[in-house]
Scaffold this active site. Structure first.
Site, PDB file in Angstrom:
ATOM      1  N   THR A 281      -2.862   4.917  31.968  1.00  0.00           N
ATOM      2  CA  THR A 281      -2.612   3.474  31.942  1.00  0.00           C
ATOM      3  C   THR A 281      -3.934   2.737  32.072  1.00  0.00           C
ATOM      4  O   THR A 281      -4.777   3.094  32.896  1.00  0.00           O
ATOM      5  CB  THR A 281      -1.654   3.047  33.065  1.00  0.00           C
ATOM      6  N   PHE A 283      -5.672  -0.610  33.163  1.00  0.00           N
ATOM      7  CA  PHE A 283      -5.500  -1.787  34.012  1.00  0.00           C
ATOM      8  C   PHE A 283      -6.630  -2.771  33.725  1.00  0.00           C
ATOM      9  O   PHE A 283      -7.770  -2.364  33.492  1.00  0.00           O
ATOM     10  CB  PHE A 283      -5.533  -1.402  35.495  1.00  0.00           C
TER      11      PHE A 283
END
Length: 376
Positions: A281, A283
């Site tokens: 992921t 961010f």
């Protein structure tokens, strides 16, 4: 019998003529640019281009050629505009970008907010990006994170924007438009989901699984093995773990990080195979300040375009003609305009670069709107 070689010779001769005419046209383009520099006239004259394309189309012998002529000259005009923007840049007439360059962003001893609770992946991303001198706080929703940053109650916020398995986090893109915040950094985190339950529970006991929608989506293949399990969405993966721990129900499980299992005293029932080994992921680190590090290498923008043929094509050509590498493009619907979309684009570059300035000048002139989301 048709002589193919003779036809090809004629095509080659015609192509050479086209090249010579193209060179001539570009010479005239430079004269036009000089005139516009002297008079302050805008590069993009939409009404003239529409009128000229209509006139050229009328000179074609059939409908197929008419479409081809429009396409060729639409591209020719686009190339001419890009050359004019370059000449204006060389002349020093480009508009300065409203962003402040600093030698290095100050991340230590700052206030940082993340969504969720301790044990959330946003928390892990925050601890990875920042040092131990920060003062951290958490909120329940991404919107609250955006609000606190916009109101300068905190210096930075940490938000997930893209996952290698489930794709973009569309809500974050929408929030970036709603709030005057800017991207100043990013952190990529490997996501290693685990299935957890209260001590003493087993896989056979589970009837309901809680997690964030992204967590459930990323573990879709694993969850399909258990069609009898109900999937319940919750605001955060760590909040899911907290709920399971507080309820003490052996039929409940949560998908969250290993850290969350340890933090809330839960038993890990499965790990390592829930979402695959290549689950990451990205961010973003957001701030309320329009600033960028002098060594920043990525730029994010949001654009809205005229709802007409070729508008996106012409915009993307600015990256090609300025040798800029576009790394991502995403779209989100514009709520007040049915079936029209905003485009979010990431590309490599620094706001001090001449190529970047030239591309942004061209894009801002031809797009309905352009918002610079950050250079980081």
């Amino acid at each position: 019998m048709i002589d193919l070689n003779k036809i090809r010779d004629e095509i080659d001769e015609t192509d050479e003529g086209i090249v010579q005419l193209f060179e001539k046209r570009m010479e005239l383009t430079e004269k036009v640019a000089k005139y516009k520099l002297e008079t302050g006239k805008a590069v993009f004259d939409k009404e003239r281009e529409i009128s000229k394309l209509k006139k050229l189309k009328s000179k074609s012998s059939n409908e197929f050629n008419a479409k081809g002529i429009q396409e060729v000259f639409r591209q020719m005009m686009s190339i001419s505009r890009k050359r004019q923007y370059q000449l204006m840049k060389e002349d020093g007439t480009e508009k300065q970008i409203d962003y402040r360059q600093i030698d290095a962003l100050q991340f230590s001893h700052s206030k940082v907010v993340f969504q969720g609770v301790e044990g959330a992946y946003s928390f892990a991303a925050m601890r990875t990006f920042f040092d131990d001198t920060i003062e951290s706080s958490h909120v329940e929703t991404w919107k609250e994170s955006m609000q606190q940053v916009a109101e300068q109650k905190v210096d930075y916020g940490v938000l997930p924007i893209e996952n290698s398995t489930a794709g973009s986090v569309s809500d974050i893109y929408d929030l970036m438009i709603q709030y005057p915040n800017y991207i100043v950094g990013e952190q990529i985190l490997q996501i290693d989901h685990t299935l957890m339950a209260v001590p003493g529970a087993s896989l056979e006991d589970i009837r309901t699984v809680y997690s964030h929608p992204q967590g459930l989506a990323q573990c879709r293949n694993y969850l399909e093995k258990y069609p009898g399990w109900k999937q319940k969405k919750i605001l955060n993966t760590a909040m899911a773990a907290k709920k399971v721990a507080q309820d003490g129900d052996r039929s409940q499980a949560a998908i969250a990080s290993k850290y969350a299992a340890e933090h809330f005293g839960l038993k890990i029932l499965a790990e390592g195979c829930l979402s695959g080994r290549s689950n990451f992921t990205r961010f973003i680190i957001i701030s309320n300040q329009k600033c960028f590090d002098k060594n920043a290498k990525k730029i994010s923008i949001c654009i809205e375009l005229p709802h007409e043929i070729g508008s996106l094509y012409n915009i993307l050509a600015h990256f090609i003609y300025n040798n800029l590498n576009m790394t991502k493009i995403d779209s989100r619907p514009i709520s007040e305009k049915n079936w029209e979309y905003r485009f979010f684009i990431d590309f490599e570059g620094n706001l001090n670069s001449s190529a970047v300035k030239n591309a942004l000048k061209g894009i801002s002139s031809e797009a309905s709107s352009l918002r610079l989301l950050g250079n980081y």
